[in-house]
Design a protein around this motif. Structure first.
Motif, PDB file in Angstrom:
ATOM      1  N   TRP A 131       0.816  -1.223   0.000  1.00 11.27           N
ATOM      2  CA  TRP A 131       0.000   0.000   0.000  1.00 11.27           C
ATOM      3  C   TRP A 131       0.843   1.264   0.000  1.00 11.27           C
ATOM      4  CZ3 TRP A 131       1.430   2.385   4.314  1.00 11.27           C
ATOM      5  CH2 TRP A 131       1.606   1.667   5.491  1.00 11.27           C
ATOM      6  N   THR A 132       2.128   1.207   0.336  1.00 14.92           N
ATOM      7  CA  THR A 132       2.948   2.427   0.210  1.00 14.92           C
ATOM      8  C   THR A 132       3.098   2.829  -1.252  1.00 14.92           C
ATOM      9  OG1 THR A 132       4.991   1.151   0.110  1.00 14.92           O
ATOM     10  CG2 THR A 132       4.408   2.092   2.258  1.00 14.92           C
TER      11      THR A 132
ATOM     12  N   THR B 156       0.034  -5.488   2.016  1.00 15.15           N
ATOM     13  CA  THR B 156       0.559  -4.932   3.259  1.00 15.15           C
ATOM     14  C   THR B 156       1.538  -3.820   2.883  1.00 15.15           C
ATOM     15  OG1 THR B 156       2.198  -6.715   3.383  1.00 15.15           O
ATOM     16  CG2 THR B 156       0.136  -7.017   4.609  1.00 15.15           C
ATOM     17  N   GLN B 157       2.348  -3.354   3.847  1.00 18.68           N
ATOM     18  CA  GLN B 157       3.092  -2.129   3.580  1.00 18.68           C
ATOM     19  C   GLN B 157       3.933  -2.205   2.311  1.00 18.68           C
ATOM     20  OE1 GLN B 157       4.596  -0.261   7.067  1.00 18.68           O
ATOM     21  NE2 GLN B 157       5.701   1.339   5.976  1.00 18.68           N
ATOM     22  N   GLU B 158       4.657  -3.280   2.095  1.00 22.46           N
ATOM     23  CA  GLU B 158       5.538  -3.377   0.933  1.00 22.46           C
ATOM     24  C   GLU B 158       5.310  -4.644   0.109  1.00 22.46           C
ATOM     25  OE1 GLU B 158       7.328  -0.913  -0.023  1.00 22.46           O
ATOM     26  OE2 GLU B 158       7.501   0.322   1.777  1.00 22.46           O
TER      27      GLU B 158
END
Ligand code: PLP
Ligand code: PLP
Lengths: 376, 376
Positions: free
Chosen positions: B285-286, B317-319
């Protein structure tokens, strides 16, 4: 230019960090690890700042986990060392990894495929340096990693340790128990922490029996590490990250108390819409993210309004937020245009990723500006 | 350093813009406006880049809308002028507004409250400059703005025009029909465009009858302006923004065809997890945002995979991202680790906001790097 300013005077939206709270969170986690007799390797992806890394390492600048090469470079440039890129080895960017490995005392990489090991072997380091490798285990999280009961896991660990001991070293095994985020209640979280810990320790024991020494074993996630279980003392490291700020999600999960949440997004009331019973505020998703809006909750899940449990975030566009009173009776006199509200974000990592600067304060007075790294 | 490179060689995740497509989108919208005989005042909040602003203004650098003071400063510094801060007047930052008003030929502000007008009156401009003010109307969008049928609207317009003609000028009325995003189908979108246009024109006519000249009337949103209705020719301006990139959402709304979407996020396959039938990719999501995950669709709503309708984004997720085959039968041989996939994001504004640089290409070769402004 904002040093010394009171929070109420900041341009909004503004991400603020209560340094006292963040420091307390950092120290509590360090204390957990001291008690367990394991090392804390804080993950820095939540804040991505040197200052946050300093707090989390207790000033040593040694022993962190990062999620991107951009973070790795940034922290290396900032004097940090013993950095683990806790991400499947980016074989397309091996030269950058090699650069970090040559210049740092310890730049660790992580992998879960024999082909990644082969890439490392094709690019040996110079000056007697070895690639420091962690094997990523998937103990139920279902993302990266090889499952510890899969025979391929033991085989890969053995290959890392033995195939080219002059070039590659097996440093440890790493399991991220992100599945703790799907839990409700401390018991369920601790059950996952226990399963993960036992799976990791069982794997290390099997390795030992097979004659493969594996010095380190690391697990983590903020939910699991916030209520550590005694079994964790047999690990060598924990690697949570979010705990330094905590957030609404962690409060809901029971990882922390509301007073442990160090992060806020300050926003100003910019309009009254009496016919709709709504306040307009200058915080949209560019300042908050849309995290928390899932599961049909809409923007309401994205933030709580500090000190105002009666208010609900009901709208969130790029630069606007809309607030309502839970029972529809907004008292506009209490929230004049220009007044400042503090939003408690659902997901600190996501909210922090939206801000080029964090206003760090003590008791409402800005004491520092932190500038995070971005990109990849 | 990436100029001339082929897209496949870029570090991932990478936001890419197809310049040919973006230029065509920009020209098509300019053509719509020429045909209608109205001016295009492109909103720049989607891309926040000087280069995007140049494309959208057809090289004139004149006549844009911005959503933040940071954008206003950035575009002013980049030689742009005739800039409308299409946001409720930030009275807490009036000095910054005054600075822009003094230095630009035309810096327009927008308001919907008498108190905001009073603020302007307390801070008159120097050197014969007047505050250029637009009245924000709410024609059903339900965010900022005064409703045109509310007597307060006419009163406020009259006050802007008449109270201090040496200090303040009523330039126009502005209505953003963001409610077109809730529509399904071109008919419903055009119905809202019609309602909004008529409400705005009716208000301007009522003003004229009351002896209050209001030279300009602007409405917009990408859905409404992508299929303009004839009535729009009676307006003086349109102010869409997203159309320069378009995205998955706009395709679903019918604003554009799939081939009009200029934006992608490139991502590499970084793992195969055969037991789960999943590909792991280096886009979290970044790099994508969580936009599109609402309405119970989860990550699947956040992006389509270009050229691979059979693939679904099932984790974010983040990455990390996780892809599955729709019917569970992933052909891993088709997607070797290291291969590059292109994600078509749900919401271009949100995805662009996550990237410090955009890789702009023509036919797959990087021809420019665009650096957006962030913050407030
Ligand atoms: C690989 C890895 N390690 C450590 C962490 C830190 O966990 P937390 O964010 O729960 O503190 C994360 C978070 O996503 C992670 O992905
Ligand atoms: C005030 C205002 N004007 C114009 C626009 C541009 O509309 P769009 O994003 O649909 O192109 C927006 C978008 O949100 C807006 O908020």
């Amino acid at each position: 230019m904002w040093l010394g300013a009171h929070l109420d005077t900041l341009p909004t939206p503004a991400l603020t960090i209560d340094r006292t709270t963040a420091r307390r969170n950092a120290e509590r986690m360090r204390e957990h690890c001291r008690t367990l007799g394991v090392r804390l390797r804080p993950h820095v992806k939540t804040h991505k700042t040197l200052e946050g890394g300093l707090l989390a390492t207790g000033g040593t600048r040694r022993g962190i986990a990062v999620s991107t090469l951009a973070e790795a470079r940034f922290f290396a440039d900032g004097g940090f060392d013993d950095i683990l890129l806790a991400y499947p080895l980016p074989t397309a960017r091996l030269e950058e990894c090699a650069g970090l490995a040559q210049r740092l005392e310890a730049f660790h990489v992580l992998l879960d495929r024999p082909e990644a090991l082969a890439s490392l072997r094709q690019r040996p380091l110079a000056h007697g340096k070895r690639w420091l490798v962690w094997l990523k285990l998937d103990c139920g999280n279902g993302r990266a990693g090889v499952r510890p009961m899969d025979p391929a896991a033991l085989e890969l660990a053995r290959a890392i340790a033995n195939d080219a001991p002059e070039e590659v070293t097996l440093v440890g095994v790493y399991a991220h128990c992100g599945n703790t985020y799907g839990c409700s209640g401390a018991d369920a979280i601790q059950a996952i922490a226990r399963t993960t810990t036992n799976a990791v320790l069982g794997f290390v024991a099997a390795l030992r029996q097979a004659g493969v020494p594996c010095p380190h074993a690391s697990i983590g996630s903020t939910p699991s590490c916030s209520h550590p279980i005694p079994e964790m003392s047999q690990l060598t490291e924990l690697h949570p990250g979010n705990y330094i700020f905590y957030d609404l999600q962690q409060t809901q999960l029971g990882s922390c108390q509301p007073q442990d949440v160090a992060i806020r997004v300050l926003t100003r009331v910019i309009g009254h819409y009496a016919h709709r019973g709504q306040l307009l505020v200058d915080c949209g998703w560019t300042a908050l993210s849309l995290h928390g809006a899932g599961a049909g909750r809409g923007p309401q899940g994205c933030a709580a309004i500090d000190g105002h449990p009666e208010l609900r975030l009901v709208g969130l566009t790029q630069e606007h937020g809309l607030l309502e009173h839970a029972d529809g009776r907004m008292d506009f006199g209490k929230f004049p245009v220009g007044s400042v509200l503090a939003l408690i974000p659902y997901h600190a990592c996501a909210t922090a990723a939206m801000h080029p600067v964090y206003y760090v304060h003590e008791e409402g007075q800005v004491v520092a500006l932190w500038h995070p790294v971005r990109g990849w």
